[in-house]
Design an enzyme around this catalytic site. Structure first.
Site, PDB file in Angstrom:
ATOM      1  N   THR A  79       0.830  -1.202   0.000  1.00  0.00           N
ATOM      2  CA  THR A  79       0.000   0.000   0.000  1.00  0.00           C
ATOM      3  C   THR A  79       0.866   1.253   0.000  1.00  0.00           C
ATOM      4  O   THR A  79       1.966   1.242   0.546  1.00  0.00           O
ATOM      5  CB  THR A  79      -0.942   0.040   1.215  1.00  0.00           C
ATOM      6  OG1 THR A  79      -1.840   1.151   1.074  1.00  0.00           O
ATOM      7  CG2 THR A  79      -0.204   0.193   2.533  1.00  0.00           C
TER       8      THR A  79
ATOM      9  N   ASN B 159      -0.830   3.927   1.108  1.00  0.00           N
ATOM     10  CA  ASN B 159      -1.684   4.703   2.013  1.00  0.00           C
ATOM     11  C   ASN B 159      -1.082   4.712   3.426  1.00  0.00           C
ATOM     12  O   ASN B 159      -1.060   3.688   4.116  1.00  0.00           O
ATOM     13  CB  ASN B 159      -3.084   4.065   2.004  1.00  0.00           C
ATOM     14  CG  ASN B 159      -4.082   4.809   2.864  1.00  0.00           C
ATOM     15  OD1 ASN B 159      -3.747   5.315   3.931  1.00  0.00           O
ATOM     16  ND2 ASN B 159      -5.321   4.865   2.407  1.00  0.00           N
TER      17      ASN B 159
ATOM     18  N   LYS C  75      -3.393   3.562   6.348  1.00  0.00           N
ATOM     19  CA  LYS C  75      -3.555   2.103   6.469  1.00  0.00           C
ATOM     20  C   LYS C  75      -2.318   1.476   7.121  1.00  0.00           C
ATOM     21  O   LYS C  75      -2.436   0.613   7.985  1.00  0.00           O
ATOM     22  CB  LYS C  75      -3.734   1.471   5.083  1.00  0.00           C
ATOM     23  CG  LYS C  75      -5.091   1.666   4.470  1.00  0.00           C
ATOM     24  CD  LYS C  75      -5.123   0.866   3.177  1.00  0.00           C
ATOM     25  CE  LYS C  75      -6.439   1.001   2.453  1.00  0.00           C
ATOM     26  NZ  LYS C  75      -6.451   0.219   1.210  1.00  0.00           N
TER      27      LYS C  75
ATOM     28  N   ASP D 249      -8.048  -4.630   0.090  1.00  0.00           N
ATOM     29  CA  ASP D 249      -8.925  -3.750  -0.680  1.00  0.00           C
ATOM     30  C   ASP D 249     -10.194  -3.580   0.140  1.00  0.00           C
ATOM     31  O   ASP D 249     -10.713  -4.546   0.714  1.00  0.00           O
ATOM     32  CB  ASP D 249      -9.224  -4.323  -2.060  1.00  0.00           C
ATOM     33  CG  ASP D 249      -9.702  -3.224  -2.991  1.00  0.00           C
ATOM     34  OD1 ASP D 249      -9.018  -2.191  -3.100  1.00  0.00           O
ATOM     35  OD2 ASP D 249     -10.778  -3.372  -3.604  1.00  0.00           O
ATOM     36  N   THR D 250     -10.650  -2.336   0.204  1.00  0.00           N
ATOM     37  CA  THR D 250     -11.792  -2.017   1.053  1.00  0.00           C
ATOM     38  C   THR D 250     -12.873  -1.332   0.244  1.00  0.00           C
ATOM     39  O   THR D 250     -12.577  -0.513  -0.628  1.00  0.00           O
ATOM     40  CB  THR D 250     -11.336  -1.084   2.197  1.00  0.00           C
ATOM     41  OG1 THR D 250     -10.417  -1.806   3.021  1.00  0.00           O
ATOM     42  CG2 THR D 250     -12.508  -0.619   3.046  1.00  0.00           C
TER      43      THR D 250
ATOM     44  N   TYR E 291     -13.919   7.742   4.279  1.00  0.00           N
ATOM     45  CA  TYR E 291     -15.307   7.979   4.678  1.00  0.00           C
ATOM     46  C   TYR E 291     -15.478   7.980   6.203  1.00  0.00           C
ATOM     47  O   TYR E 291     -16.602   8.052   6.701  1.00  0.00           O
ATOM     48  CB  TYR E 291     -16.218   6.923   4.038  1.00  0.00           C
ATOM     49  CG  TYR E 291     -16.128   6.899   2.516  1.00  0.00           C
ATOM     50  CD1 TYR E 291     -16.914   7.740   1.739  1.00  0.00           C
ATOM     51  CD2 TYR E 291     -15.225   6.057   1.857  1.00  0.00           C
ATOM     52  CE1 TYR E 291     -16.815   7.744   0.352  1.00  0.00           C
ATOM     53  CE2 TYR E 291     -15.117   6.049   0.464  1.00  0.00           C
ATOM     54  CZ  TYR E 291     -15.918   6.899  -0.268  1.00  0.00           C
ATOM     55  OH  TYR E 291     -15.816   6.905  -1.653  1.00  0.00           O
ATOM     56  N   ASP E 292     -14.387   7.908   6.942  1.00  0.00           N
ATOM     57  CA  ASP E 292     -14.457   7.842   8.415  1.00  0.00           C
ATOM     58  C   ASP E 292     -15.326   8.938   9.053  1.00  0.00           C
ATOM     59  O   ASP E 292     -16.069   8.638   9.997  1.00  0.00           O
ATOM     60  CB  ASP E 292     -13.045   7.912   9.032  1.00  0.00           C
ATOM     61  CG  ASP E 292     -12.330   6.570   8.993  1.00  0.00           C
ATOM     62  OD1 ASP E 292     -12.985   5.547   8.717  1.00  0.00           O
ATOM     63  OD2 ASP E 292     -11.109   6.549   9.248  1.00  0.00           O
TER      64      ASP E 292
END
Ligand code: IMP
Length: 194
Positions: free
Chosen positions: A7, A9, A12, A68-69, A150-151
């Site tokens: 990743t 990110n 993450k 993957d989320t 989206y947290d």
């Protein structure tokens, strides 16, 4: 055991490194100086997790895992789902995605949503998959400064705070990625040295 997390990110990586401490040493892509953009062309979370894993594994010797989320909103027929990262188009932007989601949710009574994560682990040729889900509701006004994506608009069932109002420890205990990763860690413990 040393494992590469495929990743770019940083949020993450921070979550996963905290969960893995004392069990495995997680190297993210910047730790190993890997800068190439990773493709994500699948139509399911599982396909994408596998694609990310295989892409990175082709140039590193260590075992690799990728996640993957998707954020699946009932009133939107499961959207943005597997397209969560680029919901508002490219270049991908968490803020634009959030604004689009709030726009699409205007006037919707059904606020049910869930995050779903699939982790793929590739040590040899055979990929292994681990899944985690957390259900809750989408609120109208973003709240909180922690986390990402989206947290700020997601309140998990049983809580009053959004994910973006929680500290990392609490989010990790109940989150989609935390649950998927716990299953993965359990597998690593059981199979250490094999
Ligand atoms: P991916 O797994 O990087 O493809 O994530 C897809 C999208 O879901 C990204 O745009 C993220 O912002 C969002 N996302 C992934 N994990 C989380 C999370 O833990 N909280 C909020 N949004 C997330």
């Amino acid at each position: 055991m040393e494992i590469v997390f495929a990743t770019h990110n940083a949020h993450k990586s921070k979550e996963i490194k905290k969960l893995a401490s004392g069990i495995a040493t997680i190297r993210n892509l910047s730790d190993i100086g890997y800068e190439t953009e990773i493709p994500e062309t699948g139509t399911t979370l599982k396909d994408n997790a596998l694609e990310k894993c295989q892409f990175v594994k082709s140039s590193v010797l260590l075992p690799v895992f990728a996640d993957d989320t998707g954020f699946e909103v009932e009133a939107l027929g499961g959207a943005p789902g597997v397209y969560s990262a680029r919901y508002a188009g490219t270049p991908k932007s968490d803020e634009a995605n959030l604004q689009k989601l709030l726009h699409e949710m205007k006037g919707k009574e059904n606020r049910r949503a869930r995050f779903r994560t699939v982790i793929c682990f590739l040590k040899n040729d055979q990929p292994l998959f681990f899944e985690g889900v957390v259900a809750g509701e989408v609120i109208n006004t973003p709240k909180g400064k922690e986390g990402f994506g989206y947290d700020p608009v997601f309140v998990p069932d049983g809580y009053r705070q959004t994910f973006a109002e929680m500290d990392l420890e609490l989010k990790n205990q109940i989150s989609h990625r935390g649950k998927a990763f716990s299953k993965f860690i359990h597998y690593l413990r059981e199979n250490a040295g094999k």
